[in-house]
Design an enzyme around this catalytic site. Structure first.
Site, PDB file in Angstrom:
ATOM      1  N   ASN A  28       0.837  -1.202   0.000  1.00 60.17           N
ATOM      2  CA  ASN A  28       0.000   0.000   0.000  1.00 60.17           C
ATOM      3  C   ASN A  28       0.870   1.251   0.000  1.00 60.17           C
ATOM      4  OD1 ASN A  28      -2.233  -1.576   0.056  1.00 60.17           O
ATOM      5  ND2 ASN A  28      -2.622  -1.351   2.239  1.00 60.17           N
ATOM      6  N   LYS A 100     -12.648   5.939   8.272  1.00 61.55           N
ATOM      7  CA  LYS A 100     -12.715   5.372   6.925  1.00 61.55           C
ATOM      8  C   LYS A 100     -12.419   3.886   7.086  1.00 61.55           C
ATOM      9  CE  LYS A 100     -10.740   5.829   2.260  1.00 61.55           C
ATOM     10  NZ  LYS A 100     -10.184   4.469   2.128  1.00 61.55           N
ATOM     11  N   LYS A 293      -5.732   9.871   4.859  1.00 58.14           N
ATOM     12  CA  LYS A 293      -5.044   8.590   5.012  1.00 58.14           C
ATOM     13  C   LYS A 293      -3.931   8.730   6.035  1.00 58.14           C
ATOM     14  CE  LYS A 293      -4.831   5.459   2.108  1.00 58.14           C
ATOM     15  NZ  LYS A 293      -4.463   4.481   1.077  1.00 58.14           N
TER      16      LYS A 293
END
Length: 647
Positions: A28, A100, A293
């Site tokens: 990621n 999230k 993020k």
């Protein structure tokens, strides 16, 4: 332009592997770095290629579940990794900051107070209908007080605690799930909702799409509270402003350290619904929200060695071993490198200074190599048996294999797969126990497991075992003797033939073992859902004399259960070939309708061909590919009501 196209290819390939195949070919961390580089280049050049991941959303779904177009497209959110980006976004407005969640987005529809439909996000425009599976989510209300039409979105997730329990029950390291998201995705999209129910899937609402005749005072927070009043769990959220943003992010940042629900960041939305809608959208992002993020916690360390771990298929996976470091509250010293290509790309050499992180705060991975001395440790010999290795390429990536059929690593993991829950389900025979039995010469082939009683005295006298353990093994082994055909076929570990394909093959041949193992590749590819690769692997396995002898020896120890014949037939259904597509109204799912057809002497396949007699589709006028194919071939399209008339 050359660099941009290269980035597009890498990112699209990585997304396809992750979302469709459940594989992770780059981390990621690396994906985000390359994505950000592509965005910067597109801004600098003013050019955006048609297949760029910055303008496309997701991939087409590939399962056998019915598909349905969303009334409103489901777009991704733009993102930032800086608190200042959140402050710039919200400015002088009030916002709602929430988790999230990292699972699978699902749209639920209620009518007259009852759950009538559940659809996955899919590619953002077309999703898969999973209504029957959603009904067994742990916390989804099947009936609510509100009687109007309600449509809401949320995230289906599997908690870390449940993920760890499920992985702990899997003996074969190679078969363990990589992260909760992959496990959840597969669990939610099962054709059997029994599997979904056993996986402990939870649903957390994060957006209300439609609620007829309900007043929310133009407030997102009011919508959240109203959804709570109807019995839904909603994502945890906090009301924020530009002044309180840093404090709120700090709260979530601290909470995630022991948060049991997978999360890969935060979402900030305007509380003023009308204002958010008025901002419109870009081709990819709605402008009423933004994602935040987490910046991955990284640590620098030194690579000590690369270990190569062999699996039952012969695949040898590289594993980085480095000086221990603290990450996300735990000490880590090992990280998977996925394949040879990834190791080469990182240019990993012994003694290199590397930066490591935890993907999704769970799985240790290498973010980058700071010194890049070069990979020169790919073994030419198998680390277990010493035989020569080979490198094979698949989809542009290199994988290392041991081709020695007698490799001990293959044997141990082969037997571990054979006794696993979805195969022969012999409880208690762990990989460690099997390794001791193989090393002691008790087990050479599958049938030997059923002869362990010959070594009763030796096993009982071995340190760490004893009478109680031995009796437990014998009871579990004897219980597995009366078994289903698909368990035996799955337990053999035939390349490309997993549980689903084993069930499909056994059902097609009515559990007739002799017909099944002597089937030709042509006969196998004639089965809907069985392609050339699977058929070739299956036929080749039984053409091998050693495999066939081992299998025949095993059959001497087993009793294969036979399916009970229903004895029912219907002249309108018996001998006819059906294809089922679209949403169903009176049957709970396609599997229920399929079983009814098969019990009445008919056959159900997955695609329309010249052999198809009827296509069952409640939307007979749709322009779906199956409807078009049926019309081209003159296949009759019938509804559920028409089918019930057959009965």
């Amino acid at each position: 332009m050359s660099r941009m196209q290269g980035l597009v290819d890498i990112l699209n390939q990585a997304s396809k592997a992750y979302y469709q195949d459940g594989n992770e070919i780059i981390s990621n961390y690396e994906y985000d770095r390359l994505y950000d580089e592509l965005v910067q280049l597109e801004q600098e050049t003013g050019i955006r290629m048609s297949n760029s991941p910055t303008v496309t959303v997701g991939y087409e779904v590939l399962s056998e579940l019915p598909k349905e177009r969303h009334e409103q497209p489901m777009l991704s959110l733009d993102k930032t990794k800086e608190i200042s980006g959140l402050v710039d976004f919200i400015q002088d407005k009030k916002g709602i900051l929430s988790w999230k969640l990292d699972g699978l987005t699902v749209v639920l529809t209620y009518e007259n107070g009852e759950l009538v439909k559940a659809v996955t996000r899919g590619n953002g425009e077309i999703g898969e209908v999973i209504t029957n599976n959603a009904k067994v989510f742990k916390n989804v209300p099947l009936k609510i007080a509100y009687s109007g039409k309600l449509v809401l979105r949320g995230e289906a997730v599997i908690r870390y605690s449940d993920f760890e329990k499920i992985n702990a029950s899997i003996e074969d390291v190679a078969a363990k799930y990589k992260n909760p998201r992959n496990l959840c995705s597969g669990s939610v999209r099962q054709l059997s909702n029994e599997i979904t129910a056993n996986r402990n899937v939870y649903f957390y609402a994060f957006a209300l799409i439609q609620a007829e005749a309900v007043e929310f005072d133009n407030s997102l927070q009011c919508q959240f509270e109203w959804m709570k009043s109807q019995g839904f769990d909603v994502v945890e959220y906090r009301e924020v402003s530009a002044e309180t943003m840093e404090e709120a992010v700090g709260y979530f940042s601290k909470s995630i350290e022991d948060y049991d629900i997978p999360s890969d960041g935060l979402v900030l939305m305007f509380d003023d619904i009308a204002y958010g809608v008025s901002l419109g959208r870009t081709s990819k992002f709605p402008r009423n929200g933004i994602a935040f993020k987490w910046a991955d916690e990284t640590a620098k360390t030194r690579l000590l060695t690369i270990e190569w771990s062999a699996s039952r298929t012969g695949l040898i996976n590289p594993i980085a071993v480095f000086e221990p470091v603290e990450l996300e509250g735990t000490t880590v010293s090992r990280a998977s490198i996925h394949n040879v290509s990834v190791a080469e790309g990182l240019a990993l050499g012994i003694g290199d200074e590397i930066e490591v992180f935890k993907a999704n705060m769970i799985i240790p991975q290498i973010a980058r190599n700071l010194t890049k001395s070069g990979l020169n440790t790919v073994p030419e010999d198998c680390p277990v048996c010493g035989e020569k290795t080979v490198i094979k390429e698949d989809n542009g990536f290199k994988f290392l294999y041991c081709i020695n059929p007698e490799c001990p690593a293959k044997k141990i993991k082969k037997f571990a797969h054979f006794v696993s829950r979805n195969a022969m389900n012999i409880d208690g025979l762990s990989g460690e126990t099997l390794e001791k039995f193989v090393d002691s010469g008790y087990i050479h082939e599958f049938a030997d497991i059923y002869h362990l009683s010959r070594f009763e005295e030796e096993i009982v006298g071995t340190k760490g075992f004893g009478r109680k353990s031995f009796d437990k093994y014998m009871a579990a082994i004897d219980a597995s003797r009366n078994t289903e055909c698909y368990r035996v076929i799955n337990g053999l570990g035939i390349l490309n033939v997993g549980l689903t394909n084993a069930k499909m093959l056994c059902r097609e041949f009515h559990n007739d073992i002799d017909k099944l193992i002597y089937a030709t590749e042509e006969e196998l590819t004639g089965i809907d859902g069985i392609g050339e690769v699977i058929a070739g692997s299956f036929a080749q396995y039984f053409r091998d004399e050693n495999n066939m002898q081992e299998f025949q020896n095993l059959l001497q120890e087993l009793t294969i259960k036979q399916e009970e014949e229903s004895g029912q037939e219907n002249e309108m259904i018996s001998g006819k070939v059906f294809v089922i597509t679209g949403s169903l109204n009176t049957f709970s799912n396609r599997e229920e309708l399929k079983l009814l057809i098969e019990n009445l002497g008919g056959k159900v396949t997955g695609s329309v061909s010249s052999k198809t007699d009827y296509l069952i589709n409640n939307d007979a006028m749709s322009s779906s590919s199956k409807n078009k194919k049926a019309r081209e071939l003159g296949v009759q399209i019938i509804t559920e009501e028409d089918f019930r008339a057959f009965l």
